[in-house]
Design an enzyme around this catalytic site. Structure first.
Site, PDB file in Angstrom:
ATOM      1  CG  HIS A   1       0.821 -61.577 -42.071  1.00  0.00           C
ATOM      2  ND1 HIS A   1       2.171 -61.479 -41.834  1.00  0.00           N
ATOM      3  CD2 HIS A   1       0.689 -62.038 -43.344  1.00  0.00           C
ATOM      4  CE1 HIS A   1       2.835 -61.858 -42.912  1.00  0.00           C
ATOM      5  NE2 HIS A   1       1.965 -62.200 -43.845  1.00  0.00           N
TER       6      HIS A   1
ATOM      7  CG  ASP B   1       1.036 -54.602 -30.661  1.00  0.00           C
ATOM      8  OD1 ASP B   1       0.255 -53.752 -30.188  1.00  0.00           O
ATOM      9  OD2 ASP B   1       2.127 -54.884 -30.125  1.00  0.00           O
TER      10      ASP B   1
ATOM     11  CG  HIS C   1       2.938 -49.702 -29.940  1.00  0.00           C
ATOM     12  ND1 HIS C   1       4.279 -49.378 -29.792  1.00  0.00           N
ATOM     13  CD2 HIS C   1       2.917 -51.029 -30.229  1.00  0.00           C
ATOM     14  CE1 HIS C   1       5.026 -50.461 -29.974  1.00  0.00           C
ATOM     15  NE2 HIS C   1       4.217 -51.482 -30.259  1.00  0.00           N
TER      16      HIS C   1
ATOM     17  CG  HIS D   1       4.783 -54.041 -34.164  1.00  0.00           C
ATOM     18  ND1 HIS D   1       4.856 -55.332 -33.692  1.00  0.00           N
ATOM     19  CD2 HIS D   1       4.798 -53.238 -33.070  1.00  0.00           C
ATOM     20  CE1 HIS D   1       4.917 -55.325 -32.376  1.00  0.00           C
ATOM     21  NE2 HIS D   1       4.866 -54.055 -31.970  1.00  0.00           N
ATOM     22  CB  CYS D   2       3.148 -58.112 -38.149  1.00  0.00           C
ATOM     23  SG  CYS D   2       2.370 -59.735 -38.351  1.00  0.00           S
TER      24      CYS D   2
ATOM     25  CG  HIS E   1       6.069 -61.283 -39.234  1.00  0.00           C
ATOM     26  ND1 HIS E   1       4.850 -61.410 -39.857  1.00  0.00           N
ATOM     27  CD2 HIS E   1       6.575 -62.542 -39.182  1.00  0.00           C
ATOM     28  CE1 HIS E   1       4.623 -62.684 -40.159  1.00  0.00           C
ATOM     29  NE2 HIS E   1       5.662 -63.385 -39.739  1.00  0.00           N
TER      30      HIS E   1
ATOM     31  CG  MET F   1       3.712 -56.697 -41.408  1.00  0.00           C
ATOM     32  SD  MET F   1       3.366 -58.429 -41.673  1.00  0.00           S
ATOM     33  CE  MET F   1       1.760 -58.266 -42.470  1.00  0.00           C
TER      34      MET F   1
ATOM     35  CG  HIS G   1      20.072 -33.020 -37.792  1.00  0.00           C
ATOM     36  ND1 HIS G   1      20.022 -31.986 -36.885  1.00  0.00           N
ATOM     37  CD2 HIS G   1      20.831 -32.580 -38.823  1.00  0.00           C
ATOM     38  CE1 HIS G   1      20.730 -30.961 -37.348  1.00  0.00           C
ATOM     39  NE2 HIS G   1      21.225 -31.291 -38.535  1.00  0.00           N
TER      40      HIS G   1
ATOM     41  CD  GLU H   1      21.739 -29.533 -31.647  1.00  0.00           C
ATOM     42  OE1 GLU H   1      22.529 -29.424 -32.596  1.00  0.00           O
ATOM     43  OE2 GLU H   1      22.086 -29.383 -30.449  1.00  0.00           O
ATOM     44  CB  THR H   2      19.488 -34.040 -33.165  1.00  0.00           C
ATOM     45  OG1 THR H   2      20.347 -33.495 -34.166  1.00  0.00           O
ATOM     46  CG2 THR H   2      19.367 -35.539 -33.392  1.00  0.00           C
TER      47      THR H   2
ATOM     48  CG  HIS I   1      23.024 -36.024 -36.609  1.00  0.00           C
ATOM     49  ND1 HIS I   1      24.334 -36.154 -36.194  1.00  0.00           N
ATOM     50  CD2 HIS I   1      22.985 -34.890 -37.343  1.00  0.00           C
ATOM     51  CE1 HIS I   1      25.051 -35.131 -36.628  1.00  0.00           C
ATOM     52  NE2 HIS I   1      24.254 -34.345 -37.340  1.00  0.00           N
TER      53      HIS I   1
END
Length: 406
Positions: free
Chosen positions: A158, A161, A163, A198-199, A209, A214, A319, A343-344, A370
């Protein structure tokens, strides 16, 4: 094209098979940039192409030649991570100077029930045993110092990463750990916002993964806290950390979900299921109903909740039924002014977003993707149960349902 070994077909020397597949995948995805095999480890059955060794050697040399970082002005603090949907203790407005925030995460490969009604289950690949992985919270200018551990009884390699970080594939290139190993990564939080982690072992193992759970989120708060577009401070009473997870569970010819003895056995079947781009489940926090019923999120009228939504792989459309996004950082970056009265909102795959809402009425609020097919049929629904007094000025049932006179 790289040929991946099906770990479900090979029981002998399983770990070497899986490692070899990851190494080859890394080379295929990054031109050989992700992994090298230390001499002290058993050689994998598939080895990375030569460019990998050149890349690793060049990167290691660059780090050796780089000037050392003066950390003398930083205070070290430990952050105790907690399981979702909760957030670790933190300051909304930073006090004192930047800090080195020490955290520890351990990978865990565990059998997870995705849907009790259908018996759907998956060998989830996790950080700290949860889907999503725990929420990390720091302030802009802080360092995150992560100790990442892979237990000796794991079946797979494993890494992680971030971001939010800069360089070395988000730290993924410096954190590859085999079972029984640990690595320490320190990176500076230079950009405020909420971000996915994430992996990413390489090649097909990256989506494998990620779609096995993950992934998670880190929040980098501005040192002076959140603000509206006019610079006025925004506060929250609590955080609801929601990780939306798409699963691709293999099925047999009878339409039943397959089961597997150990993590990795489903590799070949999962790759086939993932190629359809059609998830069997789209759930919040790991399973159908993880945020409903007894597990529903709780709040009171007048309380402000910061909803953090992470989706590491697919686009989503959060939403809040019965509420709104008072302030929304749709792209998740606090350096941008928030949108208001949404709203969304839209969460791009591979990113996280944040929304603030102050509850004004009691009752049950459904928090959904939604794309209502995913919400109602695939599991992407959670609930907020809100206590307080009803306000007829906002809504009132004037006439209760009754039979229509004919």
């Amino acid at each position: 094209m790289t040929k991946f070994i099906n770990p479900g077909l090979i029981k002998t020397n399983r770990r070497n098979v899986l490692r070899g597949s990851m190494l080859a995948g890394a080379a295929a995805m990054t031109g050989g940039a992700a992994l090298a095999t230390p001499k002290s480890r058993t050689a994998p059955m598939i080895t990375p192409r030569k460019p990998a060794a050149k890349f690793i050697q060049a990167e290691a040399q660059a780090q050796t030649e780089a000037p050392s970082v003066d950390l003398s002005g930083y205070t070290r603090v430990k952050q105790d991570l907690v399981a979702p949907p909760f957030a670790p203790a933190h300051e909304q407005v930073a006090t004192g100077g930047p800090k080195i925030v020490e955290i520890t995460m351990e990978t865990e490969e565990r059998l997870l029930t995705v849907d009790e009604d259908t018996g759907a289950e998956i060998w989830a690949l996790t950080y700290n045993g949860s889907v999503p992985g725990p929420l990390i919270i720091v302030h802009e200018g802080d360092y995150v110092e992560l100790t990442l551990r892979n237990p000796v009884d794991s079946m797979m390699e494993h890494n992680i990463d971030f971001h939010a970080s800069t360089g070395a594939l988000g730290g993924g290139g410096l954190t590859h750990i085999f079972p029984g190993e640990e690595a320490v990564l320190r990176w500076k939080a230079t950009k405020p916002g909420v971000f996915t982690y994430h992996c990413a072992p390489g090649g097909a193992m990256i989506p494998y993964h990620v779609t096995h759970g993950m992934n998670g989120a880190v929040m980098v708060l501005p040192r002076d806290g959140l603000k509206d577009r006019d610079g006025n401070p925004l506060k929250y009473d609590s955080i609801a950390y929601i990780g939306e997870q798409d699963f691709y569970l293999p099925m047999n010819d009878d339409g039943d979900y397959k089961t597997y003895e150990v993590a990795g056995d489903d590799y070949s079947d999962s790759i086939d299921a993932m190629r359809t781009l059609t998830p069997t489940h789209s759930v919040f926090n790991g399973s159908v109903g993880a945020l409903t019923g007894e597990n529903a999120l709780r709040a009171k009228v007048g309380e402000t909740v910061l909803m953090i939504h992470n989706q590491a792989n697919r686009d989503s459309r959060p939403h809040l039924i019965g509420g709104h996004g008072d302030f929304v950082w749709e792209n998740g970056k606090f350096g941008n002014p928030p949108q208001t009265d949404m709203e969304t909102w839209f969460i791009r795959g591979g990113s996280a977003g944040a929304a603030l809402y102050t509850f004004k009425q009691p009752g049950v609020y459904a928090y959904v993707n939604h794309n209502l097919i995913e919400a109602a049929l695939l599991g992407a629904t959670g609930h907020f149960v809100v206590e307080g007094a009803w306000d007829n000025a906002l809504m009132e049932q004037v006439v209760a349902p009754k039979s229509i006179e004919t």
